[in-house]
Design a protein around this motif. Structure first.
Motif, PDB file in Angstrom:
ATOM      1  N   LEU A  23       9.456  25.658  -4.372  1.00  0.00           N
ATOM      2  CA  LEU A  23       8.477  24.868  -5.233  1.00  0.00           C
ATOM      3  C   LEU A  23       7.500  23.979  -4.523  1.00  0.00           C
ATOM      4  O   LEU A  23       6.551  23.595  -5.460  1.00  0.00           O
ATOM      5  CB  LEU A  23       9.087  24.028  -6.396  1.00  0.00           C
ATOM      6  N   GLY A  24       7.377  23.844  -3.407  1.00  0.00           N
ATOM      7  CA  GLY A  24       6.339  22.880  -2.766  1.00  0.00           C
ATOM      8  C   GLY A  24       6.397  21.400  -2.899  1.00  0.00           C
ATOM      9  O   GLY A  24       5.449  20.682  -2.641  1.00  0.00           O
ATOM     10  N   ARG A  25       7.825  21.192  -3.335  1.00  0.00           N
ATOM     11  CA  ARG A  25       7.935  19.658  -3.594  1.00  0.00           C
ATOM     12  C   ARG A  25       8.254  18.928  -2.175  1.00  0.00           C
ATOM     13  O   ARG A  25       8.184  17.690  -2.129  1.00  0.00           O
ATOM     14  CB  ARG A  25       9.051  19.520  -4.568  1.00  0.00           C
ATOM     15  N   VAL A  26       8.729  19.997  -1.128  1.00  0.00           N
ATOM     16  CA  VAL A  26       8.770  19.359   0.224  1.00  0.00           C
ATOM     17  C   VAL A  26       7.786  20.228   0.972  1.00  0.00           C
ATOM     18  O   VAL A  26       8.026  21.311   0.923  1.00  0.00           O
ATOM     19  CB  VAL A  26      10.092  19.585   0.459  1.00  0.00           C
ATOM     20  N   TYR A  27       7.026  19.846   1.847  1.00  0.00           N
ATOM     21  CA  TYR A  27       6.010  20.619   2.618  1.00  0.00           C
ATOM     22  C   TYR A  27       6.545  20.791   4.009  1.00  0.00           C
ATOM     23  O   TYR A  27       7.317  20.191   4.680  1.00  0.00           O
ATOM     24  CB  TYR A  27       4.652  19.624   2.626  1.00  0.00           C
ATOM     25  N   PRO A  28       5.905  21.893   4.556  1.00  0.00           N
ATOM     26  CA  PRO A  28       5.957  22.167   5.961  1.00  0.00           C
ATOM     27  C   PRO A  28       5.870  21.074   6.782  1.00  0.00           C
ATOM     28  O   PRO A  28       4.669  20.079   6.546  1.00  0.00           O
ATOM     29  CB  PRO A  28       4.778  23.257   6.471  1.00  0.00           C
ATOM     30  N   ARG A  29       6.719  20.773   8.036  1.00  0.00           N
ATOM     31  CA  ARG A  29       6.592  19.508   8.812  1.00  0.00           C
ATOM     32  C   ARG A  29       7.126  18.537   8.081  1.00  0.00           C
ATOM     33  O   ARG A  29       7.365  17.326   8.754  1.00  0.00           O
ATOM     34  CB  ARG A  29       5.041  19.241   9.299  1.00  0.00           C
ATOM     35  N   GLU A  30       7.409  18.288   6.789  1.00  0.00           N
ATOM     36  CA  GLU A  30       8.037  17.071   6.223  1.00  0.00           C
ATOM     37  C   GLU A  30       9.322  16.836   6.784  1.00  0.00           C
ATOM     38  O   GLU A  30      10.126  17.942   6.809  1.00  0.00           O
ATOM     39  CB  GLU A  30       7.969  17.221   4.846  1.00  0.00           C
ATOM     40  N   ARG A  31       9.810  15.602   7.295  1.00  0.00           N
ATOM     41  CA  ARG A  31      11.067  15.372   7.774  1.00  0.00           C
ATOM     42  C   ARG A  31      12.056  15.226   6.539  1.00  0.00           C
ATOM     43  O   ARG A  31      11.648  14.590   5.461  1.00  0.00           O
ATOM     44  CB  ARG A  31      10.885  13.882   8.424  1.00  0.00           C
ATOM     45  N   GLY A  59      16.602  29.851   8.377  1.00  0.00           N
ATOM     46  CA  GLY A  59      15.099  29.801   8.585  1.00  0.00           C
ATOM     47  C   GLY A  59      14.045  28.788   7.781  1.00  0.00           C
ATOM     48  O   GLY A  59      12.919  29.168   8.056  1.00  0.00           O
ATOM     49  N   LEU A  60      14.443  27.655   7.225  1.00  0.00           N
ATOM     50  CA  LEU A  60      14.013  27.036   6.283  1.00  0.00           C
ATOM     51  C   LEU A  60      13.546  25.866   6.965  1.00  0.00           C
ATOM     52  O   LEU A  60      12.569  24.917   6.575  1.00  0.00           O
ATOM     53  CB  LEU A  60      14.611  26.773   5.070  1.00  0.00           C
ATOM     54  N   VAL A  61      14.291  25.267   7.987  1.00  0.00           N
ATOM     55  CA  VAL A  61      13.923  23.947   8.759  1.00  0.00           C
ATOM     56  C   VAL A  61      14.101  24.410  10.050  1.00  0.00           C
ATOM     57  O   VAL A  61      14.721  25.167  10.723  1.00  0.00           O
ATOM     58  CB  VAL A  61      14.954  22.944   8.174  1.00  0.00           C
ATOM     59  N   VAL A  67      11.777  13.862  16.469  1.00  0.00           N
ATOM     60  CA  VAL A  67      11.551  14.078  14.935  1.00  0.00           C
ATOM     61  C   VAL A  67      12.603  14.232  14.117  1.00  0.00           C
ATOM     62  O   VAL A  67      12.788  13.359  12.967  1.00  0.00           O
ATOM     63  CB  VAL A  67      10.448  14.991  14.452  1.00  0.00           C
ATOM     64  N   GLY A  68      13.552  14.999  14.370  1.00  0.00           N
ATOM     65  CA  GLY A  68      14.825  15.276  13.584  1.00  0.00           C
ATOM     66  C   GLY A  68      14.536  16.801  13.174  1.00  0.00           C
ATOM     67  O   GLY A  68      14.142  17.537  13.549  1.00  0.00           O
ATOM     68  N   VAL A  69      15.285  16.796  11.817  1.00  0.00           N
ATOM     69  CA  VAL A  69      14.916  17.849  11.038  1.00  0.00           C
ATOM     70  C   VAL A  69      13.475  18.084   9.971  1.00  0.00           C
ATOM     71  O   VAL A  69      13.708  16.713   9.224  1.00  0.00           O
ATOM     72  CB  VAL A  69      16.216  18.040  10.067  1.00  0.00           C
ATOM     73  N   ALA A  70      12.894  18.937  10.256  1.00  0.00           N
ATOM     74  CA  ALA A  70      11.800  18.902   9.490  1.00  0.00           C
ATOM     75  C   ALA A  70      11.610  20.485   8.522  1.00  0.00           C
ATOM     76  O   ALA A  70      12.231  21.322   9.015  1.00  0.00           O
ATOM     77  CB  ALA A  70      10.536  18.723  10.224  1.00  0.00           C
ATOM     78  N   VAL A  71      10.940  20.564   7.705  1.00  0.00           N
ATOM     79  CA  VAL A  71      10.677  21.910   6.883  1.00  0.00           C
ATOM     80  C   VAL A  71      10.023  22.650   7.856  1.00  0.00           C
ATOM     81  O   VAL A  71       9.058  22.110   8.648  1.00  0.00           O
ATOM     82  CB  VAL A  71       9.955  21.740   5.785  1.00  0.00           C
ATOM     83  N   LYS A  72      10.345  23.961   7.938  1.00  0.00           N
ATOM     84  CA  LYS A  72       9.702  24.865   8.802  1.00  0.00           C
ATOM     85  C   LYS A  72       8.081  24.993   8.759  1.00  0.00           C
ATOM     86  O   LYS A  72       7.769  25.238   7.859  1.00  0.00           O
ATOM     87  CB  LYS A  72      10.275  26.188   8.825  1.00  0.00           C
ATOM     88  N   SER A  73       7.644  24.696   9.743  1.00  0.00           N
ATOM     89  CA  SER A  73       6.012  25.129   9.889  1.00  0.00           C
ATOM     90  C   SER A  73       5.778  26.267  10.743  1.00  0.00           C
ATOM     91  O   SER A  73       6.079  26.499  11.884  1.00  0.00           O
ATOM     92  CB  SER A  73       5.451  23.988  10.283  1.00  0.00           C
TER      93      SER A  73
END
Length: 219
Positions: A23-31, A59-61, A67-73
């Motif tokens: 839903l785009g509430r958490v963005y690519p590269r967002e931790r 395949g989503l993070v 950095v740690g875990v982030a949304v897949k960019s």
């Protein structure tokens, strides 16, 4: 029993985070911060880490150094490659469907299409995603090849960080609904190549919109 509960809780957290990504509430590269998620879901650290492992498997993070875990960019090349594979899988799967599809077999597909339309009209984003996924899942179940349908589902899931822009655009959703109608009509017909073309081309708007938005933001 405790391990079963922990596993189900981790799966529930992963599902919730996946929805937020779609839903785009958490963005690519967002931790994704462990402490924050522990508080939000009232979960132990090892449960949150297990949820991260599930999301990584989908395949989503990604785990990034320092950095740690982030949304897949995705790079532009990765987007192109992922969608090339999705188009190959889905267009070939479409040609395996025996046409014309009977009214009985079409019923769950039509129901999912109508649910998607109702969700778009009410701007219910979670319901849009769920109905859209069901629509495509029901279509490819007609191949009677569970291995193929699972691969298609997993690669659609991997594209969640890319698809979110499409879901959030009313214009794109109108186009998606029109394309769903064309796919249903093709399933009633006898032209497998036309069905394959529609399924392939249906993937293009989300890919193109993501790449265009990415180019605009970096300009």
């Amino acid at each position: 029993m405790a391990s079963v509960t922990a596993a189900s809780t981790a799966a529930s957290i992963a599902d919730s985070l996946e929805e937020q990504i779609v839903l785009g509430r958490v963005y690519p590269r967002e931790r994704l911060l462990e402490d924050e998620l522990m508080a939000r879901f009232d979960a132990k650290r090892h449960v949150v880490r297990a949820a991260f492992q599930l999301l990584e498997g989908r395949g989503l993070v990604e785990r990034r150094p320092n950095v740690g875990v982030a949304v897949k960019s995705f790079s532009d090349a990765e987007v192109e490659q992922l969608y090339e594979l999705r188009m190959l899988l889905e267009s070939n799967a479409a040609q395996l469907i025996q046409l014309p599809v009977s009214d009985e077999a079409l019923r769950p597909i039509v129901e999912a299409r109508d649910e998607h339309r109702a969700a778009v009209e009410s701007r219910d984003l979670p319901a849009i995603v769920q109905a859209n996924d069901r629509f495509h899942r029901e279509i490819f179940s007609l191949t009677n090849n569970p291995y193929l349908t699972d691969v298609i589902r997993r690669h659609a899931q991997m594209a969640s960080p890319i698809r979110f822009l499409n879901v959030s655009s009313p214009e794109k959703m109108q186009r998606s609904m029109a394309e769903h109608d064309l796919i249903v009509e093709a399933l009633r017909g006898q032209d497998s190549l036309e069905l394959a073309r529609l399924c392939r081309d249906h993937l293009l708007p989300s890919r193109n919109f993501y790449l265009n938005q990415k180019a605009s933001s970096s300009a």
